[in-house]
Scaffold this motif. Sequence first.
Motif, PDB file in Angstrom:
ATOM      1  N   LYS A  77      -5.529   1.821  -7.773  1.00 53.15           N
ATOM      2  CA  LYS A  77      -4.453   1.232  -6.716  1.00 53.15           C
ATOM      3  C   LYS A  77      -5.090   0.026  -5.915  1.00 53.15           C
ATOM      4  CE  LYS A  77      -2.642   5.793  -5.681  1.00 53.15           C
ATOM      5  NZ  LYS A  77      -2.583   6.754  -4.522  1.00 53.15           N
ATOM      6  N   GLN A  78      -6.034  -0.097  -5.520  1.00 56.15           N
ATOM      7  CA  GLN A  78      -6.557  -1.007  -4.892  1.00 56.15           C
ATOM      8  C   GLN A  78      -6.666  -2.413  -5.616  1.00 56.15           C
ATOM      9  OE1 GLN A  78      -7.146  -1.546  -1.496  1.00 56.15           O
ATOM     10  NE2 GLN A  78      -6.390   0.523  -1.743  1.00 56.15           N
ATOM     11  N   ASN A  99       0.807  -1.338   0.011  1.00 54.67           N
ATOM     12  CA  ASN A  99      -0.055   0.066   0.031  1.00 54.67           C
ATOM     13  C   ASN A  99       0.784   1.191   0.064  1.00 54.67           C
ATOM     14  OD1 ASN A  99      -2.769  -0.360  -0.074  1.00 54.67           O
ATOM     15  ND2 ASN A  99      -2.801  -1.376   1.842  1.00 54.67           N
ATOM     16  N   LEU A 100       1.982   1.151   0.938  1.00 57.31           N
ATOM     17  CA  LEU A 100       2.821   2.435   0.924  1.00 57.31           C
ATOM     18  C   LEU A 100       3.532   2.634  -0.395  1.00 57.31           C
ATOM     19  CD1 LEU A 100       4.431   1.840   4.398  1.00 57.31           C
ATOM     20  CD2 LEU A 100       2.859   3.545   3.625  1.00 57.31           C
ATOM     21  N   THR A 102      10.773   4.045   6.635  1.00 54.99           N
ATOM     22  CA  THR A 102       9.434   3.798   7.145  1.00 54.99           C
ATOM     23  C   THR A 102       9.310   2.951   8.177  1.00 54.99           C
ATOM     24  OG1 THR A 102       8.584   4.190   4.904  1.00 54.99           O
ATOM     25  CG2 THR A 102       7.012   3.567   6.656  1.00 54.99           C
ATOM     26  N   ILE A 123       2.645   1.623  -3.325  1.00 57.87           N
ATOM     27  CA  ILE A 123       1.578   2.096  -4.291  1.00 57.87           C
ATOM     28  C   ILE A 123       1.110   3.475  -4.274  1.00 57.87           C
ATOM     29  CG2 ILE A 123      -0.972   1.929  -5.073  1.00 57.87           C
ATOM     30  CD1 ILE A 123      -0.601  -1.194  -4.847  1.00 57.87           C
ATOM     31  N   ASP A 124       1.129   4.049  -3.018  1.00 55.59           N
ATOM     32  CA  ASP A 124       0.974   5.631  -2.792  1.00 55.59           C
ATOM     33  C   ASP A 124       2.192   6.345  -3.208  1.00 55.59           C
ATOM     34  OD1 ASP A 124      -1.615   5.285  -1.975  1.00 55.59           O
ATOM     35  OD2 ASP A 124      -1.139   5.144  -0.032  1.00 55.59           O
ATOM     36  N   TYR A 125       3.341   5.593  -2.842  1.00 53.80           N
ATOM     37  CA  TYR A 125       4.722   6.363  -3.139  1.00 53.80           C
ATOM     38  C   TYR A 125       4.993   6.498  -4.592  1.00 53.80           C
ATOM     39  CZ  TYR A 125       9.757   7.158  -3.313  1.00 53.80           C
ATOM     40  OH  TYR A 125      10.894   7.567  -3.588  1.00 53.80           O
ATOM     41  N   GLU A 161      -7.624   6.106  -7.138  1.00 49.48           N
ATOM     42  CA  GLU A 161      -7.794   5.160  -5.908  1.00 49.48           C
ATOM     43  C   GLU A 161      -8.156   3.927  -5.932  1.00 49.48           C
ATOM     44  OE1 GLU A 161      -6.196   6.236  -2.733  1.00 49.48           O
ATOM     45  OE2 GLU A 161      -5.398   7.933  -4.095  1.00 49.48           O
ATOM     46  N   TYR A 178      -1.509   6.377 -14.434  1.00 53.58           N
ATOM     47  CA  TYR A 178      -0.940   5.620 -13.208  1.00 53.58           C
ATOM     48  C   TYR A 178      -0.696   4.345 -13.777  1.00 53.58           C
ATOM     49  CZ  TYR A 178      -0.126   3.682  -8.624  1.00 53.58           C
ATOM     50  OH  TYR A 178       0.184   2.875  -7.590  1.00 53.58           O
ATOM     51  N   ASP A 188       2.664   6.957  -6.826  1.00 52.37           N
ATOM     52  CA  ASP A 188       1.676   7.850  -7.312  1.00 52.37           C
ATOM     53  C   ASP A 188       2.144   9.215  -7.103  1.00 52.37           C
ATOM     54  OD1 ASP A 188      -0.657   8.748  -8.314  1.00 52.37           O
ATOM     55  OD2 ASP A 188      -1.639   9.042  -6.601  1.00 52.37           O
ATOM     56  N   THR A 189       3.296   9.687  -6.309  1.00 49.93           N
ATOM     57  CA  THR A 189       3.711  10.814  -5.695  1.00 49.93           C
ATOM     58  C   THR A 189       4.994  11.098  -6.557  1.00 49.93           C
ATOM     59  OG1 THR A 189       4.885  10.128  -3.778  1.00 49.93           O
ATOM     60  CG2 THR A 189       2.518  10.905  -3.580  1.00 49.93           C
TER      61      THR A 189
END
Length: 141
Positions: A112-113, A9-10, A33, A12-14, A109, A76, A16-17
């Motif tokens: 991502k899931q 999860n981290l 982390t 996938i969010d990382y 979002e 993405y 994205d940024t």
Amino acid sequence: MDKIVIALNLIIDYIDTDEIVSEKDITDYLQNTGFDDYEIRQTLSILNFGVYDSPKAMRIFTVPEKNKITEKALQYLQKLNMAGILDFITLDEIIDKSLESSDQKIDVEQIKQIALYTLLEKKSYIFKNDYERDEEDYYIQ
């Protein structure tokens, strides 16, 4: 397994940024982390960095795919593919699952899931205990 799901999860969010993401960037991010080396190796084994050394190419999305998935979500997915996290088969599986989902348009979002669940599903053997793997190998032979 819980820590690996959290790490995915981290990541996938990382992704994205950040613009350009490498395996080292993700490793450093996870270490900072609080993940240990074993957890990082397990997580990266799901992502298969470097396995897909074929020439990088952009996938052309069909009209139904563009109608169902937002432009940012498609970008993405391209980023995950170009970073080497997704191969084309997994990318197609994620798109197929997106097309089969609800009638609403799929955003970043949600994609991502779907990507997280697809990656975990493809690598679910990692989470089986030794007895389950041995039993499965016995029946395959």
